[in-house]
Design a protein around this motif. Structure first.
Motif, short mmCIF file in Angstrom:
data_model
loop_
_atom_site.label_atom_id
_atom_site.label_comp_id
_atom_site.label_asym_id
_atom_site.label_seq_id
_atom_site.Cartn_x
_atom_site.Cartn_y
_atom_site.Cartn_z
N ASP A 250 0.83 -1.21 0.00
CA ASP A 250 0.00 0.00 0.00
C ASP A 250 0.86 1.26 0.00
O ASP A 250 0.73 2.13 -0.87
N GLY A 344 -0.15 5.26 3.05
CA GLY A 344 -0.84 4.17 2.35
C GLY A 344 -1.95 3.62 3.21
O GLY A 344 -2.40 2.49 3.02
N ASP A 348 -6.55 -1.49 2.99
CA ASP A 348 -7.01 -2.83 3.34
C ASP A 348 -8.51 -2.92 3.56
O ASP A 348 -9.07 -4.00 3.51
N LYS A 421 -5.24 -8.59 -2.16
CA LYS A 421 -5.09 -7.28 -2.83
C LYS A 421 -4.52 -7.44 -4.26
O LYS A 421 -3.68 -6.65 -4.70
N LYS A 441 0.96 -9.16 3.25
CA LYS A 441 0.55 -8.06 4.11
C LYS A 441 1.09 -8.24 5.53
O LYS A 441 1.09 -9.33 6.07
MG MG Z 1 -2.20 -1.66 4.33
#
Ligand code: MG
Ligand code: ATP
Ligand code: MG
Ligand code: MG
Length: 511
Positions: A250, A344, A348, A421, A441
């Motif tokens: 991210d 970022g 999520d 993602k 992640k």
């Molecule tokens: Mg994140």
């Protein structure tokens, strides 16, 4: 986007002429104070008195025309588009002036056009409209009084002089404070100061539908919309920008897009003795050629700054505080005041990134729908987290257009080929090292060791495993009472005193 946003305000809109603008308490966001005093032009209009805080002393807070007065904290991100529909070039206008032009053309529904990070107050005739952006990213609080209404971007400013506010539609009680109400996300509340006349209109809702798009098209659309959201958050082409970088997909995406076109970007990462993501962040910084800084803080020192996180977020949810604490600590370590920081944060939620073990697409989509329906009031995106240290923060993943698209993409584009993602990772494949694109992640509280650091401190004084969660919750409530309701400066609230208080309240002995 103005070069220097108003970062917060506290305003009384009243039926009686004010004697002064009130003083700014020392424990709110830091910035340049701008007094706000507006006299009614015709009878029935409210008096305005109060103050706004700005990143620089040249900022203007209020715009007025044709009996309409606008106060805007924050910034608008699609200035050119707004300019095109209000028939003016946005170039010379401040964001408050642009919102005013929008209001003069559309009235209150103009707020439905705005994509920004803002909190606004607009007065016209005897009515006052108090509005949040689509996602309420700048929390906004009010207190109604017999002689008017107080509106502020920090609840603590309104904590004194408790009394009952009437429950205006579109507002909810602020936690731990009597009579202070929070304006819901994506909501415009119209009030008549000094009365109980009020109504609410929604300006945005998270999409409930899902889009079928080919994987290629989805990737391209995500890349485009995120690129635009990042660019509109950066200021001029030579303005310095700082990004908080973990090395996760991210923040790395944001840094990659921010560095496009050769803009100088500074990246900063936080680590503790318990954990850091320095190696992963360095891979990204080297690949993109950013000026990179690593900050280290002992995990104990980190946890002891919890009063700052509570004072900034004004929440009592211990789990959310664990996410926010590392950022609050990092922002406080950034030396030059007035830094513009991009994050970022928040990717999520619409992408379901936290739900790594959810196998079925149905479950993934259900948690996304749930999280998109329950974010309001968590204050995770609050600018106060950074503005307490004098900085301005902005979150491209919660840009309205980005959020609309990411939320609506069908879940098979979010979990695909065994990857979470997926669509974001694919959209960024060309811009980032493969190691970054495929990196699993890691939550902010995990990478920095925040959750385990707080638990460890509690275990050390003898808190049983089964009591950890309730002690954290009780401590968060005491931090909140002291820094928000009683307005103690967070630096003067001792972690150990609060722990003692909670332990004796819960009849737990400190060992
Ligand atoms: Mg994140
Ligand atoms: P991923 O969610 O895939 O791990 P990420 O690390 O970028 O990607 P989060 O873990 O959700 O995202 O963290 C939220 C944001 O907080 C990050 O995008 C980044 O901007 C910031 N952040 C998190 N951890 C750190 C850290 N240790 N140092 C600096 N910034 C961080
Ligand atoms: Mg949640
Ligand atoms: Mg992470």
């Amino acid at each position: 986007m103005g070069s220097s946003p108003i970062i917060g305000f506290s305003i009384h809109l009243g039926t009686v002429a004010p004697t002064d603008t009130g003083s700014i308490p020392p424990w709110v966001s830091t910035g340049h104070a701008i007094p706000v005093l507006v006299e009614p032009k015709t009878s029935g209009e409210p008096y305005w008195s109060g103050w706004a805080l700005a990143g620089d002393s040249r900022a203007t807070a209020v715009a007025s025309h044709d009996g309409v007065t606008v106060l805007l904290a924050g910034e608008l991100y699609h200035r050119a588009e707004l300019g095109s529909v209000v028939g003016e070039t946005a170039d010379g206008l401040s964001d408050a002036e642009l919102l005013l032009a929008c209001w003069l053309r559309y009235g209150p529904s103009g707020l439905r056009l705005c994509n920004g990070r803002f909190a606004a107050v607009v007065a016209e005739n005897d009515s006052v409209v108090v509005a949040t952006d689509h996602a309420g990213t700048i929390p906004l609080y009010l207190r109604t009084r017999p002689d008017g209404v107080d509106v502020a971007t920090e609840a603590k400013v309104l904590a004194e002089g408790a009394g009952d506010s009437f429950p205006a539609p579109g507002t909810e009680p602020a936690p731990g404070l009597t009579g202070v109400r929070r304006v819901q996300a994506g909501t415009a509340v119209t009030l008549v100061p000094g009365s109980t006349v009020a109504e609410a209109a929604r300006t945005w809702r998270p999409p409930h539908h899902r889009l079928i798009v080919s994987p290629d098209e989805a990737m391209n659309r995500v890349a485009d919309v995120l690129d635009k959201a990042v660019r509109t958050r950066l200021g001029g082409p030579h303005d310095p920008v700082t990004a908080v970088l973990s090395g996760g997909i991210d923040s790395s995406s944001v840094v990659a897009l921010a560095s496009g076109g050769g803009r100088p970007v500074r990246t900063i990462s936080l680590g503790t003795d318990i954990g850091d993501e320095f190696a992963a962040a360095r891979v990204v910084a080297e690949h993109l050629g950013t000026r990179h800084h690593e900050f280290r803080c002992s995990s104990e020192e980190l946890v002891r700054q919890l009063p700052w996180a509570v004072a900034a977020a004004e929440i009592v949810d211990a789990e959310v505080l664990e996410y926010l604490l590392p950022l609050v600590v990092l922002y406080r370590m950034v030396p030059n005041e007035g830094t513009r920081i991009v994050t970022g944060y928040g990717a999520d939620i619409p992408l379901g990134g936290m739900h790594r073990t959810t196998e079925r697409l149905h479950s993934l989509d259900e948690v996304i729908a749930f999280d998109m329906g329950t974010f309001d009031g968590l204050n995770e995106l609050s600018p106060v987290l950074g503005s307490m240290a004098g900085h301005w923060t902005t979150h491209p993943f919660w840009d309205r257009d980005v959020l609309d698209l990411l939320t609506a993409l069908e879940p098979g584009l979010k979990r695909r080929d065994g990857r979470d993602k997926w669509v974001l990772r694919e959209a960024m494949r060309e811009l980032l090292p493969t190691a970054t694109v495929t990196r699993p992640k890691l939550g902010i509280h995990e990478g920095s060791g925040t959750s385990s650091a707080w638990s460890q401190l509690l275990r050390r004084v003898g808190v049983a495993e089964s009591d950890l969660a309730s002690v954290k919750t009780a401590m968060a409530a005491v931090f909140h009472r002291r820094t928000v309701r009683e307005q103690e400066p967070p630096g003067e609230v001792s972690f150990d005193d609060v722990l003692d208080e909670v332990m004796s309240e819960q009849n737990l002995a400190v060992t």
